[in-house]
Motif scaffolding. Structure first.
Motif, PDB file in Angstrom:
ATOM      1  N   GLY A  15      50.788  57.260  23.654  1.00 57.50           N
ATOM      2  CA  GLY A  15      51.733  56.436  24.392  1.00 57.50           C
ATOM      3  C   GLY A  15      51.573  56.628  25.884  1.00 57.50           C
ATOM      4  N   ILE A  16      51.874  55.597  26.637  1.00 56.87           N
ATOM      5  CA  ILE A  16      51.855  55.690  28.097  1.00 56.87           C
ATOM      6  C   ILE A  16      52.994  54.827  28.627  1.00 56.87           C
ATOM      7  CG2 ILE A  16      50.163  53.815  28.323  1.00 56.87           C
ATOM      8  CD1 ILE A  16      49.054  55.421  30.762  1.00 56.87           C
ATOM      9  N   ALA A  56      56.463  56.661  38.581  1.00 56.03           N
ATOM     10  CA  ALA A  56      56.179  57.804  37.717  1.00 56.03           C
ATOM     11  C   ALA A  56      55.362  57.363  36.517  1.00 56.03           C
ATOM     12  CB  ALA A  56      57.487  58.449  37.255  1.00 56.03           C
ATOM     13  N   LEU A  57      54.650  58.314  35.930  1.00 56.67           N
ATOM     14  CA  LEU A  57      53.823  58.054  34.758  1.00 56.67           C
ATOM     15  C   LEU A  57      54.095  59.116  33.702  1.00 56.67           C
ATOM     16  CD1 LEU A  57      51.441  56.361  33.560  1.00 56.67           C
ATOM     17  CD2 LEU A  57      49.929  58.121  34.505  1.00 56.67           C
ATOM     18  N   ASP A  58      54.314  58.684  32.455  1.00 57.55           N
ATOM     19  CA  ASP A  58      54.488  59.592  31.314  1.00 57.55           C
ATOM     20  C   ASP A  58      53.427  59.259  30.274  1.00 57.55           C
ATOM     21  OD1 ASP A  58      56.837  60.360  32.618  1.00 57.55           O
ATOM     22  OD2 ASP A  58      58.092  59.057  31.397  1.00 57.55           O
ATOM     23  N   VAL A  59      52.877  60.289  29.614  1.00 58.95           N
ATOM     24  CA  VAL A  59      51.930  60.075  28.519  1.00 58.95           C
ATOM     25  C   VAL A  59      52.352  60.919  27.328  1.00 58.95           C
ATOM     26  CG1 VAL A  59      49.987  59.467  30.013  1.00 58.95           C
ATOM     27  CG2 VAL A  59      50.347  61.849  29.374  1.00 58.95           C
ATOM     28  N   SER A  60      51.960  60.476  26.125  1.00 60.82           N
ATOM     29  CA  SER A  60      52.338  61.219  24.929  1.00 60.82           C
ATOM     30  C   SER A  60      51.250  61.111  23.862  1.00 60.82           C
ATOM     31  CB  SER A  60      53.664  60.692  24.373  1.00 60.82           C
ATOM     32  OG  SER A  60      53.530  59.341  23.982  1.00 60.82           O
ATOM     33  N   PHE A  61      51.279  62.083  22.950  1.00 65.64           N
ATOM     34  CA  PHE A  61      50.343  62.145  21.825  1.00 65.64           C
ATOM     35  C   PHE A  61      51.096  62.679  20.623  1.00 65.64           C
ATOM     36  CE2 PHE A  61      47.846  65.093  19.255  1.00 65.64           C
ATOM     37  CZ  PHE A  61      46.825  64.279  18.796  1.00 65.64           C
ATOM     38  N   LEU A  62      50.887  62.069  19.447  1.00 69.60           N
ATOM     39  CA  LEU A  62      51.560  62.506  18.226  1.00 69.60           C
ATOM     40  C   LEU A  62      50.590  62.384  17.051  1.00 69.60           C
ATOM     41  CD1 LEU A  62      55.102  61.920  17.027  1.00 69.60           C
ATOM     42  CD2 LEU A  62      53.281  61.092  15.551  1.00 69.60           C
ATOM     43  N   THR A  63      50.603  63.405  16.188  1.00 67.98           N
ATOM     44  CA  THR A  63      49.797  63.335  14.977  1.00 67.98           C
ATOM     45  C   THR A  63      50.559  63.944  13.804  1.00 67.98           C
ATOM     46  OG1 THR A  63      47.652  63.809  13.974  1.00 67.98           O
ATOM     47  CG2 THR A  63      48.592  65.525  15.375  1.00 67.98           C
ATOM     48  N   ALA A  74      53.506  66.979  18.424  1.00 70.78           N
ATOM     49  CA  ALA A  74      53.614  66.026  19.536  1.00 70.78           C
ATOM     50  C   ALA A  74      53.472  66.740  20.871  1.00 70.78           C
ATOM     51  CB  ALA A  74      54.949  65.294  19.474  1.00 70.78           C
ATOM     52  N   PHE A  75      52.833  66.065  21.819  1.00 73.34           N
ATOM     53  CA  PHE A  75      52.753  66.524  23.201  1.00 73.34           C
ATOM     54  C   PHE A  75      53.214  65.393  24.104  1.00 73.34           C
ATOM     55  CE2 PHE A  75      49.692  69.174  21.026  1.00 73.34           C
ATOM     56  CZ  PHE A  75      49.889  70.420  21.588  1.00 73.34           C
ATOM     57  N   VAL A  76      54.033  65.714  25.091  1.00 75.53           N
ATOM     58  CA  VAL A  76      54.501  64.736  26.066  1.00 75.53           C
ATOM     59  C   VAL A  76      54.315  65.331  27.456  1.00 75.53           C
ATOM     60  CG1 VAL A  76      56.474  63.394  26.907  1.00 75.53           C
ATOM     61  CG2 VAL A  76      56.212  63.821  24.446  1.00 75.53           C
ATOM     62  N   TRP A  77      53.764  64.541  28.365  1.00 79.37           N
ATOM     63  CA  TRP A  77      53.612  64.965  29.765  1.00 79.37           C
ATOM     64  C   TRP A  77      54.393  63.969  30.611  1.00 79.37           C
ATOM     65  CZ3 TRP A  77      48.282  65.461  32.682  1.00 79.37           C
ATOM     66  CH2 TRP A  77      48.489  66.116  33.901  1.00 79.37           C
ATOM     67  N   LYS A  78      55.585  64.402  31.076  1.00 77.81           N
ATOM     68  CA  LYS A  78      56.440  63.549  31.886  1.00 77.81           C
ATOM     69  C   LYS A  78      56.150  63.780  33.363  1.00 77.81           C
ATOM     70  CE  LYS A  78      60.624  62.807  30.516  1.00 77.81           C
ATOM     71  NZ  LYS A  78      62.055  62.979  30.158  1.00 77.81           N
ATOM     72  N   GLY A 103      56.165  69.601  20.767  1.00 80.49           N
ATOM     73  CA  GLY A 103      57.120  69.512  19.673  1.00 80.49           C
ATOM     74  C   GLY A 103      56.416  69.627  18.338  1.00 80.49           C
ATOM     75  N   ALA A 104      57.099  70.203  17.353  1.00 81.00           N
ATOM     76  CA  ALA A 104      56.550  70.330  16.005  1.00 81.00           C
ATOM     77  C   ALA A 104      57.681  70.209  14.999  1.00 81.00           C
ATOM     78  CB  ALA A 104      55.839  71.672  15.839  1.00 81.00           C
ATOM     79  N   SER A 105      57.386  69.626  13.853  1.00 81.31           N
ATOM     80  CA  SER A 105      58.400  69.510  12.807  1.00 81.31           C
ATOM     81  C   SER A 105      57.743  69.579  11.431  1.00 81.31           C
ATOM     82  CB  SER A 105      59.192  68.202  12.937  1.00 81.31           C
ATOM     83  OG  SER A 105      58.375  67.097  12.601  1.00 81.31           O
ATOM     84  N   ILE A 106      58.551  69.983  10.450  1.00 86.33           N
ATOM     85  CA  ILE A 106      58.162  69.926   9.047  1.00 86.33           C
ATOM     86  C   ILE A 106      59.301  69.291   8.274  1.00 86.33           C
ATOM     87  CG2 ILE A 106      56.564  71.881   9.094  1.00 86.33           C
ATOM     88  CD1 ILE A 106      58.812  73.607   7.891  1.00 86.33           C
TER      89      ILE A 106
END
Length: 198
Positions: A15-16, A56-63, A74-78, A103-106
């Protein structure tokens, strides 16, 4: 012969987001009596003279890794790098430093429902924020219509619930913010409720 199909591939999302931010800033102290009987917008315009805007710019990654516990990472860079504000009045607000979040979840079945456990680690690499304000834990039991939630936020217990009727969702939560530099110094209780329509 081993082959990898699309079905075997890990689901990955990127995401961006770009934002234009307007900010007012001051380091002056105001008494509550200064606000009584005052139009808040007029008070801000009159007393908070340092204003600015920035992009401002935010990016994210989730798997999702797959398996019995459905682990998700998940990783987010705000505010990538940092967000600088061009003054529109006065000296302008200070820059907004970046915030890297992991972030992490189960998730697993539990008593006719689903149970989710989550971890959030904010301000990675920001030494000025105490560790007790960086790590948050949460758990949610979902029974379709009803969600029950609990966790730790900035070292304090949080709890909440939600009712989801598919077209109408009602949520309520109680939590606390730490106003000091580390957990246990100056607790500020907060309550939040929302109603949303689909």
């Amino acid at each position: 012969e081993d082959t990898l199909s699309l079905h075997d591939a890990l689901p990955i999302s990127f995401g961006i987001a770009g934002r234009h931010v307007k900010r007012w800033a001051t380091e002056e102290d105001f008494l509550i009596t200064d606000l009584i009987g005052t139009d808040l917008n007029q008070f801000i315009d009159t007393n908070i003279l340092s204003k600015g805007s920035g992009n401002a710019l935010d990016v994210s990654f989730l798997t999702m890794l797959g398996g019995n516990l459905n682990p998700t990472l998940a990783f987010v860079w705000k505010d990538v790098g940092y967000t600088r504000f061009e003054p529109t009045s006065g000296q302008g607000p200070n820059r907004q430093d970046d915030n890297i979040i992991f972030g992490a979840s189960i998730q697993h079945p539990f008593a006719f429902g689903n149970w989710t456990h989550a971890l959030e680690y904010k301000y990675i690499g920001t030494n000025s924020v105490d560790l007790s304000k960086k790590i948050h834990l949460g758990t949610e039991v979902s029974y379709g219509l009803l969600d029950l939630r609990a966790g730790l936020y900035q070292g304090y217990l949080t709890y909440g619930a939600a009712l989801d009727f598919s077209f109408l969702k009602v949520e309520a939560a109680a939590y606390a913010l730490e106003l000091g530099n580390s957990s246990g110094q100056s607790k500020s209780d907060r309550y939040q409720a929302s109603i949303s329509l689909n």
